[in-house]
Design a protein around this motif. Structure first.
Motif, PDB file in Angstrom:
ATOM      1  N   THR A   1       1.793   2.703  -3.323  1.00  0.00           N
ATOM      2  CA  THR A   1       0.684   3.130  -4.181  1.00  0.00           C
ATOM      3  C   THR A   1       0.063   4.430  -3.695  1.00  0.00           C
ATOM      4  O   THR A   1      -1.042   4.775  -4.094  1.00  0.00           O
TER       5      THR A   1
ATOM      6  N   ARG B   1      -1.135   5.276  -0.822  1.00  0.00           N
ATOM      7  CA  ARG B   1      -2.274   5.128   0.080  1.00  0.00           C
ATOM      8  C   ARG B   1      -1.772   5.266   1.505  1.00  0.00           C
ATOM      9  O   ARG B   1      -1.770   4.327   2.299  1.00  0.00           O
ATOM     10  N   GLU B   2      -1.334   6.487   1.829  1.00  0.00           N
ATOM     11  CA  GLU B   2      -0.677   6.754   3.108  1.00  0.00           C
ATOM     12  C   GLU B   2      -1.531   6.391   4.313  1.00  0.00           C
ATOM     13  O   GLU B   2      -1.062   5.697   5.220  1.00  0.00           O
ATOM     14  N   SER B   3      -2.739   6.874   4.344  1.00  0.00           N
ATOM     15  CA  SER B   3      -3.601   6.660   5.503  1.00  0.00           C
ATOM     16  C   SER B   3      -3.880   5.176   5.722  1.00  0.00           C
ATOM     17  O   SER B   3      -3.793   4.676   6.850  1.00  0.00           O
ATOM     18  N   GLU B   4      -4.181   4.459   4.650  1.00  0.00           N
ATOM     19  CA  GLU B   4      -4.443   3.025   4.757  1.00  0.00           C
ATOM     20  C   GLU B   4      -3.200   2.271   5.219  1.00  0.00           C
ATOM     21  O   GLU B   4      -3.293   1.324   6.017  1.00  0.00           O
ATOM     22  N   THR B   5      -2.048   2.676   4.708  1.00  0.00           N
ATOM     23  CA  THR B   5      -0.803   2.012   5.094  1.00  0.00           C
ATOM     24  C   THR B   5      -0.535   2.206   6.576  1.00  0.00           C
ATOM     25  O   THR B   5      -0.204   1.250   7.287  1.00  0.00           O
TER      26      THR B   5
ATOM     27  N   MET C   1       0.805  -1.190   0.000  1.00  0.00           N
ATOM     28  CA  MET C   1       0.000   0.000   0.000  1.00  0.00           C
ATOM     29  C   MET C   1       0.854   1.263   0.000  1.00  0.00           C
ATOM     30  O   MET C   1       0.471   2.245  -0.595  1.00  0.00           O
TER      31      MET C   1
END
Length: 83
Positions: A4, A6-10, A1
């Motif tokens: 890609t 997707r900082e918050s999700e990571t 993640m």
């Protein structure tokens, strides 16, 4: 993640996995999550947070099995000139 964008999700997934590893009494389960979190922080230029993410891994360097002191026995090898 992390790769890609997707900082918050990571961050959310990594922190949850790290917490789970500690709750289970197995901090090594959190290693890859700590690496992902550190990679994310380096990618966004937050080196202070990257160091914080990598710190649990770095703290164990002296405990991780590896080659003996002085490398992999390079001094015991015959050189090409002395064979």
């Amino acid at each position: 993640m992390a790769y890609t964008a997707r900082e918050s999700e990571t961050r959310t997934a990594a922190k949850a996995a790290i917490e789970l590893g500690h709750r289970c009494g197995s901090p090594r389960l959190a290693d890859w999550s700590s690496i992902s979190l550190g990679f994310l922080e380096v990618s966004v230029g937050d080196y202070t947070e990257a160091i914080a993410a990598f710190e649990p891994l770095m703290a164990r360097f002296g405990q991780v099995p590896g080659p003996p002191e002085g490398g992999c026995g390079g001094s015991n090898r015959k050189s090409a000139d002395n064979s």
